[in-house]
Motif scaffolding. Structure first.
Motif, mmCIF file in Angstrom:
data_model
loop_
_atom_site.group_PDB
_atom_site.id
_atom_site.type_symbol
_atom_site.label_atom_id
_atom_site.label_comp_id
_atom_site.label_asym_id
_atom_site.label_seq_id
_atom_site.Cartn_x
_atom_site.Cartn_y
_atom_site.Cartn_z
ATOM 1 N N ALA A 163 0.808 -1.220 0.000
ATOM 2 C CA ALA A 163 0.000 0.000 0.000
ATOM 3 C C ALA A 163 0.841 1.270 0.000
ATOM 4 C CB ALA A 163 -0.931 0.004 1.212
ATOM 5 N N LYS A 164 2.040 1.217 0.513
ATOM 6 C CA LYS A 164 2.950 2.366 0.580
ATOM 7 C C LYS A 164 2.277 3.579 1.224
ATOM 8 C CE LYS A 164 6.259 1.167 -3.008
ATOM 9 N NZ LYS A 164 7.071 1.662 -4.144
ATOM 10 N N GLY A 165 1.809 3.369 2.466
ATOM 11 C CA GLY A 165 1.152 4.442 3.186
ATOM 12 C C GLY A 165 1.642 4.566 4.615
ATOM 13 N N LEU A 166 1.258 5.666 5.254
ATOM 14 C CA LEU A 166 1.581 5.912 6.661
ATOM 15 C C LEU A 166 0.579 6.911 7.218
ATOM 16 C CD1 LEU A 166 5.015 6.412 8.317
ATOM 17 C CD2 LEU A 166 3.312 8.231 8.584
ATOM 18 N N PHE A 167 0.090 6.642 8.428
ATOM 19 C CA PHE A 167 -0.794 7.562 9.140
ATOM 20 C C PHE A 167 -0.137 7.935 10.457
ATOM 21 C CE2 PHE A 167 -3.605 5.284 6.309
ATOM 22 C CZ PHE A 167 -4.519 6.243 5.891
ATOM 23 N N MET A 168 -0.304 9.184 10.870
ATOM 24 C CA MET A 168 0.340 9.653 12.103
ATOM 25 C C MET A 168 -0.565 10.639 12.828
ATOM 26 S SD MET A 168 3.923 11.781 12.515
ATOM 27 C CE MET A 168 4.921 10.527 11.704
ATOM 28 N N SER A 169 -0.689 10.444 14.143
ATOM 29 C CA SER A 169 -1.458 11.380 14.959
ATOM 30 C C SER A 169 -1.208 11.117 16.440
ATOM 31 C CB SER A 169 -2.957 11.249 14.684
ATOM 32 O OG SER A 169 -3.704 12.150 15.497
ATOM 33 N N PRO A 170 -1.266 12.157 17.274
ATOM 34 C CA PRO A 170 -1.291 11.934 18.719
ATOM 35 C C PRO A 170 -2.625 11.357 19.184
ATOM 36 C CG PRO A 170 -0.529 14.153 18.176
ATOM 37 C CD PRO A 170 -1.141 13.576 16.931
ATOM 38 N N ASP A 171 -3.670 11.502 18.379
ATOM 39 C CA ASP A 171 -5.005 11.012 18.722
ATOM 40 C C ASP A 171 -5.133 9.558 18.273
ATOM 41 O OD1 ASP A 171 -7.798 10.318 18.633
ATOM 42 O OD2 ASP A 171 -8.308 12.441 18.637
ATOM 43 N N ILE A 172 -5.145 8.641 19.237
ATOM 44 C CA ILE A 172 -5.097 7.216 18.918
ATOM 45 C C ILE A 172 -6.387 6.712 18.269
ATOM 46 C CG2 ILE A 172 -5.898 6.436 21.214
ATOM 47 C CD1 ILE A 172 -3.730 4.204 20.965
ATOM 48 N N VAL A 173 -7.526 7.247 18.675
ATOM 49 C CA VAL A 173 -8.787 6.821 18.071
ATOM 50 C C VAL A 173 -8.909 7.361 16.650
ATOM 51 C CG1 VAL A 173 -11.305 6.875 18.251
ATOM 52 C CG2 VAL A 173 -9.910 6.653 20.324
ATOM 53 N N ALA A 174 -8.515 8.601 16.462
ATOM 54 C CA ALA A 174 -8.595 9.216 15.136
ATOM 55 C C ALA A 174 -7.697 8.506 14.132
ATOM 56 C CB ALA A 174 -8.222 10.691 15.218
ATOM 57 N N VAL A 175 -6.466 8.214 14.527
ATOM 58 C CA VAL A 175 -5.544 7.588 13.581
ATOM 59 C C VAL A 175 -5.988 6.171 13.233
ATOM 60 C CG1 VAL A 175 -3.841 6.552 15.181
ATOM 61 C CG2 VAL A 175 -3.095 7.484 12.984
ATOM 62 N N ASP A 176 -6.562 5.459 14.209
ATOM 63 C CA ASP A 176 -7.060 4.110 13.918
ATOM 64 C C ASP A 176 -8.327 4.153 13.072
ATOM 65 O OD1 ASP A 176 -4.947 3.132 15.338
ATOM 66 O OD2 ASP A 176 -6.134 1.978 16.771
ATOM 67 N N THR A 177 -9.143 5.175 13.274
ATOM 68 C CA THR A 177 -10.330 5.347 12.438
ATOM 69 C C THR A 177 -9.933 5.606 10.991
ATOM 70 O OG1 THR A 177 -11.624 6.210 14.304
ATOM 71 C CG2 THR A 177 -12.423 6.709 12.080
ATOM 72 N N ALA A 178 -8.974 6.512 10.800
ATOM 73 C CA ALA A 178 -8.501 6.823 9.452
ATOM 74 C C ALA A 178 -7.884 5.599 8.790
ATOM 75 C CB ALA A 178 -7.488 7.965 9.504
ATOM 76 N N ALA A 179 -7.095 4.849 9.544
ATOM 77 C CA ALA A 179 -6.455 3.656 8.992
ATOM 78 C C ALA A 179 -7.483 2.587 8.634
ATOM 79 C CB ALA A 179 -5.441 3.110 9.987
ATOM 80 N N THR A 180 -8.519 2.465 9.445
ATOM 81 C CA THR A 180 -9.574 1.491 9.145
ATOM 82 C C THR A 180 -10.341 1.895 7.898
ATOM 83 O OG1 THR A 180 -9.801 0.941 11.496
ATOM 84 C CG2 THR A 180 -11.615 0.316 10.047
ATOM 85 N N LYS A 181 -10.612 3.175 7.732
ATOM 86 C CA LYS A 181 -11.259 3.651 6.504
ATOM 87 C C LYS A 181 -10.386 3.342 5.289
ATOM 88 C CE LYS A 181 -14.259 7.318 8.253
ATOM 89 N NZ LYS A 181 -14.702 8.718 8.063
ATOM 90 N N PHE A 182 -9.094 3.523 5.444
ATOM 91 C CA PHE A 182 -8.167 3.195 4.367
ATOM 92 C C PHE A 182 -8.203 1.701 4.059
ATOM 93 C CE2 PHE A 182 -3.929 1.948 2.899
ATOM 94 C CZ PHE A 182 -3.747 2.809 1.831
ATOM 95 N N PHE A 183 -8.236 0.882 5.096
ATOM 96 C CA PHE A 183 -8.297 -0.569 4.938
ATOM 97 C C PHE A 183 -9.505 -0.982 4.103
ATOM 98 C CE2 PHE A 183 -9.461 -4.862 6.276
ATOM 99 C CZ PHE A 183 -8.240 -5.522 6.280
ATOM 100 N N ASN A 184 -10.592 -0.242 4.244
ATOM 101 C CA ASN A 184 -11.812 -0.550 3.502
ATOM 102 C C ASN A 184 -11.655 -0.375 1.996
ATOM 103 O OD1 ASN A 184 -14.631 -1.116 4.967
ATOM 104 N ND2 ASN A 184 -13.281 -0.043 6.381
ATOM 105 N N GLN A 185 -10.590 0.274 1.560
ATOM 106 C CA GLN A 185 -10.313 0.353 0.137
ATOM 107 C C GLN A 185 -9.866 -1.002 -0.408
ATOM 108 O OE1 GLN A 185 -10.646 3.435 -1.578
ATOM 109 N NE2 GLN A 185 -11.511 4.104 0.357
ATOM 110 N N VAL A 186 -9.431 -1.879 0.503
ATOM 111 C CA VAL A 186 -8.902 -3.188 0.125
ATOM 112 C C VAL A 186 -9.856 -4.313 0.497
ATOM 113 C CG1 VAL A 186 -6.997 -4.813 0.478
ATOM 114 C CG2 VAL A 186 -6.542 -2.351 0.428
ATOM 115 N N GLU A 187 -10.369 -4.253 1.718
ATOM 116 C CA GLU A 187 -11.209 -5.324 2.264
ATOM 117 C C GLU A 187 -12.284 -4.688 3.128
ATOM 118 O OE1 GLU A 187 -11.538 -9.661 2.321
ATOM 119 O OE2 GLU A 187 -10.127 -8.357 1.270
#
Length: 309
Positions: free
Chosen positions: A252-276
């Motif tokens: 995927a060649k990506g990276l997400f970064m944030s001090p907000d742990i819920v926000a960064v995991d939410t964004a990463a999960t939305k990204f995951f939905n592009q695949v599965e």
């Protein structure tokens, strides 16, 4: 299978699936940050170290999170006896770059560890993380014995009221959470919040007592990570958290970064939905974390910086 044998097999069978870029960044298109900093950074299209450098610059550099003379823990996912190409663990190049930047910011000491699932010696070696961490100047600690842990109270938690936490976390000044984005059979997704199970001794309690709630509960510890860096260079789309073969992997060649742990995991999960397909409501610890006020799922309210290399 060691890394050399794996690469030979990979050359014969074909590489892991590569992410298509069309529409990928649209998951956060509504909230591009303006001048004045950001809350969340998403970087796509580069190599691990390069993407980290781009992302941390948007936050004003590592010096915003690590100060001179501090003891720092960098906590990757090293849970599995897997080579980097199988995406079972955090990318060692990313771990190396984070360590180097901690020292550049003046860190006195950097420690790397994980409470692994497979034999810790094999995990540390075959993941490539032990070699990369030591080469960057970090100390690598084991976590396979109960003596490494001390019990702490979690007064804000709902189910997990106490937990034995690795002493490296308790004794450091700051720590940086560096998970890899993966599917997980029990938790549905393993990202920054789930990566906290690698700092505790008794993971069995989590599985016996509402796994999703316990994942949220452990994130209420009094010393939260100052920064969450989600490795999405490769992601594991199926058969996680261990994976079975390269067929489970997406480049995927990506990276997400944030001090907000819920926000960064939410964004990463939305990204995951592009695949599965993985609906946010299925990943129950996200909403439970928001309920505990450790972060927000509403990334549209945040200042987000999107970078495509």
């Amino acid at each position: 299978m060691d890394r050399r044998e794996f690469l030979k097999t990979l050359a014969l069978t074909g590489a892991a699936v590569t992410m298509k870029w069309d529409g990928v960044m649209d998951i956060m298109a509504q909230n591009t940050s303006q001048a004045g900093g950001c809350d969340l950074v998403a970087v796509m299209g580069g190599e691990p170290a390069e993407m980290f450098r781009k992302a941390i610059a948007e936050f004003g550099g590592m010096g915003k999170f690590v100060k001179a003379g501090q003891k720092v823990v960098v906590k990757p996912n090293i849970g599995w006896d897997k080579v980097p190409e199988l995406a079972g663990n955090t990318n060692p190049e990313l771990v190396s770059e984070i360590i180097k930047q901690c020292f550049d910011a003046g860190a006195k000491e950097v420690v790397v560890f994980d409470h692994t699932c497979d034999d810790w010696r094999k995990c540390y070696k075959n993941s490539g993380i032990e070699e990369a961490a030591k080469a960057a100047g970090a100390k690598v600690m084991p976590a396979h014995e109960e003596s490494y842990y001390r019990e702490v109270e979690l007064p804000k938690a709902k189910s997990l009221k106490t937990a034995k936490i690795h002493s490296a976390i308790l004794d450091c000044d700051v720590w940086i959470n560096v998970p890899i984005l993966k599917n997980h059979g029990g938790a549905k997704m393993t990202i920054s919040m789930k990566n906290h199970m690698g700092i505790v001794w008794d993971r069995g309690f989590f599985h016996r007592n509402d796994l999703q709630q316990c994942i949220a509960d452990i994130c209420t510890i009094s010393k939260p990570a100052v920064l969450n860096v989600v490795d999405v260079y490769r992601l594991m789309k199926t058969n996680g958290p261990r994976g079975k073969s390269e067929a489970d992997v997406v480049l995927a060649k990506g990276l997400f970064m944030s001090p907000d742990i819920v926000a960064v995991d939410t964004a990463a999960t939305k990204f995951f939905n592009q695949v599965e397909k993985m609906p946010l409501e299925v990943v129950g610890h996200l909403a439970k974390g928001e309920e505990l006020k450790i972060g927000t799922m509403d990334i549209n309210r945040l200042k987000v910086k999107r970078i495509k290399i």
